[in-house]
Design a protein around this motif. Structure first.
Motif, short mmCIF file in Angstrom:
data_model
loop_
_atom_site.label_atom_id
_atom_site.label_comp_id
_atom_site.label_asym_id
_atom_site.label_seq_id
_atom_site.Cartn_x
_atom_site.Cartn_y
_atom_site.Cartn_z
N THR A 126 0.83 -1.20 0.00
CA THR A 126 0.00 0.00 0.00
C THR A 126 0.87 1.26 0.00
OG1 THR A 126 -1.74 -1.18 1.20
CG2 THR A 126 -1.86 1.22 1.21
N LYS A 127 1.99 1.20 0.71
CA LYS A 127 2.89 2.34 0.75
C LYS A 127 3.50 2.64 -0.61
CE LYS A 127 7.04 4.10 3.11
NZ LYS A 127 6.44 5.29 3.72
N VAL A 128 3.98 1.59 -1.30
CA VAL A 128 4.62 1.81 -2.58
C VAL A 128 3.62 2.33 -3.62
CG1 VAL A 128 4.35 -0.50 -3.62
CG2 VAL A 128 6.38 0.86 -4.13
N VAL A 129 2.37 1.89 -3.52
CA VAL A 129 1.33 2.39 -4.42
C VAL A 129 0.99 3.84 -4.10
CG1 VAL A 129 -1.13 2.20 -4.99
CG2 VAL A 129 0.30 0.16 -4.98
N THR A 139 -6.15 4.81 -5.73
CA THR A 139 -7.42 4.16 -5.42
C THR A 139 -7.67 3.01 -6.39
OG1 THR A 139 -8.36 6.19 -4.52
CG2 THR A 139 -9.91 4.49 -5.23
N ARG A 140 -7.36 3.23 -7.67
CA ARG A 140 -7.58 2.17 -8.67
C ARG A 140 -6.64 0.98 -8.42
NH1 ARG A 140 -11.24 4.92 -9.16
NH2 ARG A 140 -12.24 5.81 -11.01
N CYS A 141 -5.40 1.26 -8.07
CA CYS A 141 -4.46 0.18 -7.76
C CYS A 141 -4.93 -0.62 -6.55
CB CYS A 141 -3.06 0.73 -7.50
SG CYS A 141 -2.23 1.40 -8.95
N SER A 142 -5.34 0.10 -5.52
CA SER A 142 -5.83 -0.55 -4.31
C SER A 142 -7.07 -1.37 -4.61
CB SER A 142 -6.14 0.49 -3.23
OG SER A 142 -4.98 1.21 -2.87
N ALA A 325 -15.47 -2.59 3.67
CA ALA A 325 -14.03 -2.89 3.80
C ALA A 325 -13.25 -2.31 2.62
CB ALA A 325 -13.82 -4.41 3.88
N SER A 326 -13.83 -2.36 1.43
CA SER A 326 -13.15 -1.83 0.25
C SER A 326 -12.89 -0.33 0.38
CB SER A 326 -13.97 -2.11 -1.01
OG SER A 326 -14.04 -3.49 -1.27
N MET A 327 -13.84 0.38 0.97
CA MET A 327 -13.63 1.82 1.19
C MET A 327 -12.48 2.06 2.16
SD MET A 327 -15.57 3.96 -0.51
CE MET A 327 -14.95 2.95 -1.87
N TYR A 332 -9.42 4.90 2.10
CA TYR A 332 -8.91 5.55 3.32
C TYR A 332 -7.39 5.37 3.46
CZ TYR A 332 -7.99 6.64 8.19
OH TYR A 332 -7.45 7.17 9.34
N CYS A 333 -6.89 4.14 3.38
CA CYS A 333 -5.46 3.91 3.62
C CYS A 333 -4.55 4.66 2.65
CB CYS A 333 -5.16 2.41 3.60
SG CYS A 333 -5.78 1.54 5.06
N PRO A 334 -4.81 4.64 1.33
CA PRO A 334 -3.95 5.42 0.43
C PRO A 334 -4.03 6.93 0.69
CG PRO A 334 -5.14 3.75 -0.81
CD PRO A 334 -5.73 3.77 0.56
N SER A 335 -5.15 7.39 1.29
CA SER A 335 -5.29 8.83 1.55
C SER A 335 -4.34 9.30 2.65
CB SER A 335 -6.74 9.16 1.95
OG SER A 335 -7.03 8.72 3.27
N LEU A 336 -3.68 8.38 3.35
CA LEU A 336 -2.77 8.73 4.43
C LEU A 336 -1.35 9.01 3.92
CD1 LEU A 336 -3.90 6.05 7.06
CD2 LEU A 336 -4.56 8.47 6.98
N ARG A 337 -1.18 9.11 2.61
CA ARG A 337 0.15 9.29 2.01
C ARG A 337 0.93 10.44 2.64
NH1 ARG A 337 0.67 10.82 -4.33
NH2 ARG A 337 -0.36 12.72 -3.59
N ASP A 338 0.28 11.58 2.85
CA ASP A 338 0.98 12.77 3.35
C ASP A 338 1.47 12.63 4.78
OD1 ASP A 338 0.60 13.95 0.91
OD2 ASP A 338 -1.16 15.10 1.50
N THR A 339 0.96 11.62 5.51
CA THR A 339 1.42 11.41 6.88
C THR A 339 2.78 10.71 6.91
OG1 THR A 339 0.40 9.21 7.15
CG2 THR A 339 -0.98 11.15 7.61
N GLY A 340 3.17 10.08 5.78
CA GLY A 340 4.41 9.30 5.76
C GLY A 340 4.31 8.00 6.52
N MET A 341 3.08 7.62 6.91
CA MET A 341 2.90 6.42 7.73
C MET A 341 1.88 5.46 7.10
SD MET A 341 2.86 8.02 11.60
CE MET A 341 1.52 9.17 11.27
N VAL A 342 1.86 5.41 5.79
CA VAL A 342 0.88 4.55 5.13
C VAL A 342 1.04 3.09 5.55
CG1 VAL A 342 0.11 3.62 2.91
CG2 VAL A 342 0.60 6.05 3.13
N SER A 343 2.27 2.58 5.51
CA SER A 343 2.50 1.18 5.85
C SER A 343 2.17 0.90 7.32
CB SER A 343 3.95 0.79 5.57
OG SER A 343 4.18 -0.57 5.87
N GLY A 344 2.64 1.77 8.22
CA GLY A 344 2.38 1.57 9.64
C GLY A 344 0.91 1.64 9.98
N ALA A 345 0.20 2.64 9.44
CA ALA A 345 -1.23 2.79 9.72
C ALA A 345 -2.01 1.63 9.12
CB ALA A 345 -1.74 4.11 9.17
#
Length: 400
Positions: A126-129, A139-142, A325-327, A332-345
């Protein structure tokens, strides 16, 4: 007829998303094998129903703890190492499980290791995407690998219908090892070309990790992760056994019905995004509708005992919950990109999802003997009602 021309950003997204989707299909093929072949294994006397429940709980706990640990380190270590190593080692431990199934101790340890190694994939993926594609393409990749996760169930069902349980495990193990090699080669090549980069986004200065995630509504989505995790993981896991025991089908017929049912359920990712876009990109309303439909459907599963309508509404109930779950995972998860914590979250949310699944799997196995399948369906209905309550717009938020 003219050829469709893709922009460079779209081509990059297709390449990354395609590879991630295929890899994640291998993960969910392996993950759904035990639930699919459990009727065979129970009939052959390899495991009792309670032991299958224990195995699934061990797997879920190991996977959940692994998500928490591997999600955090996935923000620090390149995805090509995490993903490829996780796939290959999971293939090895999955094969050891099937070969050592005669020994409960070996089976428990090997299956726990399978869960841990498979937990190395989702957070880094998810982080690399999120960090290497534009938001609309993220969103499309996810969506692609969310669909792959759902499609793993019918694929496992097809294998279970064609092969003995030992053969199903052997095939899935080989696929995992092969995908480990392919993923490393693919990401290494894209990295050398400069197509993907690691760690481009950092946590904002002066912001605490917990406070930043709370600002991004992590608490609400933790509840959604837990509730949908029980359905998409545990209910689907027990679905072949439910069809065999409650609806009185043979193990072979159960595998076939499960395959068909989960193929339909696998479309939930596309349905969720379609709903989301038709509702004006309103993620909260999409989740509310999904939980509402799932609640009504589980209630109808309880009321309608005839096999055909029972299965139809069971499929609709699971499909609707998976839309919520898909949402969570695709939007939601890809939207956390700017936090720098996509993988951790993402790892934390998956940890909560699978801890709930681990607890519920053993509870459900014992509940079948204690309260019966009918009352267990009411428990599932109650969980989705809680989902409706969580999804309600309790407090107005400014649109992100």
């Amino acid at each position: 007829m003219g050829r469709v021309s893709l922009t460079p950003a779209a081509k990059k997204a297709v390449a990354i998303g395609g590879m991630c989707s295929v890899a994640y299909l291998a993960v969910y093929l392996a993950r759904n094998i035990l639930g699919t072949v459990s009727p065979q294994m129970i009939e052959d006397g390899v495991f009792a129903t309670e032991q299958i429940g224990t195995l699934s709980s061990i797997y879920f706990i190991s996977y959940a703890l692994g998500q928490l640990f591997n999600g955090a380190i996935g923000d620090k270590i390149k995805a090509k190492y995490m993903i490829s190593l996780g796939l290959a080692l999971a293939g090895v431990s999955n094969l050891i499980f099937s070969l050592g199934a005669g020994s409960a101790a070996v089976a428990y340890v090997a299956y726990a290791l399978t869960g841990f190694f498979l937990s190395m994939i989702y957070g880094p993926m998810t982080k690399v995407v999120a960090e290497n594609t534009e938001p609309v393409y993220a969103t499309r990749c996810s969506l692609g690998y969310t669909f792959a996760s759902f499609f793993g169930s019918p694929l496992a069902g097809v294998l279970a219908a064609l092969l003995a349980w030992q053969g199903v495990f052997a095939v899935s193990s080989g696929v995992l090892v092969l995908m480990g090699v392919v993923c490393f080669s693919f990401f290494h090549l894209l990295e050398r070309r400069g197509t993907i980069k690691f760690g481009e986004y950092k946590k904002p200065e002066g912001k605490g990790s917990v406070g930043l995630l709370i600002e991004h509504r992590i608490i609400k989505f933790t509840f959604i992760s837990v509730l949908t995790g029980v359905v998409r993981t545990t209910v689907v896991f027990w679905l072949p056994t439910y069809i065999a025991q409650y609806l009185d089908f043979s193990s072979e017929a159960s595998a076939g019905i499960f395959s068909a049912a989960t193929f339909v359920i696998s479309l939930s990712a596309f349905i969720a995004v379609f709903m989301y876009e038709k509702l004006g990109n309103n993620m909260d309303l999409t989740i509310l509708i999904a939980f509402s439909v799932s609640s009504v459907s589980f209630l109808l599963v309880y009321l309608l005992k005839a096999p055909v309508p029972n299965i139809i509404f069971m499929v609709l109930a699971i499909l609707s919950s998976n839309c919520a779950a898909s949402m969570l995972w695709s939007r939601y998860c890809p939207s956390l990109r700017d936090t720098g914590m996509v993988s951790g979250a993402t790892g934390f949310l998956d940890f909560m999802s699978y801890m709930a699944a681990a607890a519920s799997s053993s509870i459900f196995a014992n509940a079948v003997e204690g309260i019966g399948w009918g009352n267990l369906i009411l428990v599932w209905f109650g969980l989705m009602v809680v989902g409706v309550v969580v999804a309600l717009p309790w407090k107005r938020k400014k649109k992100a």
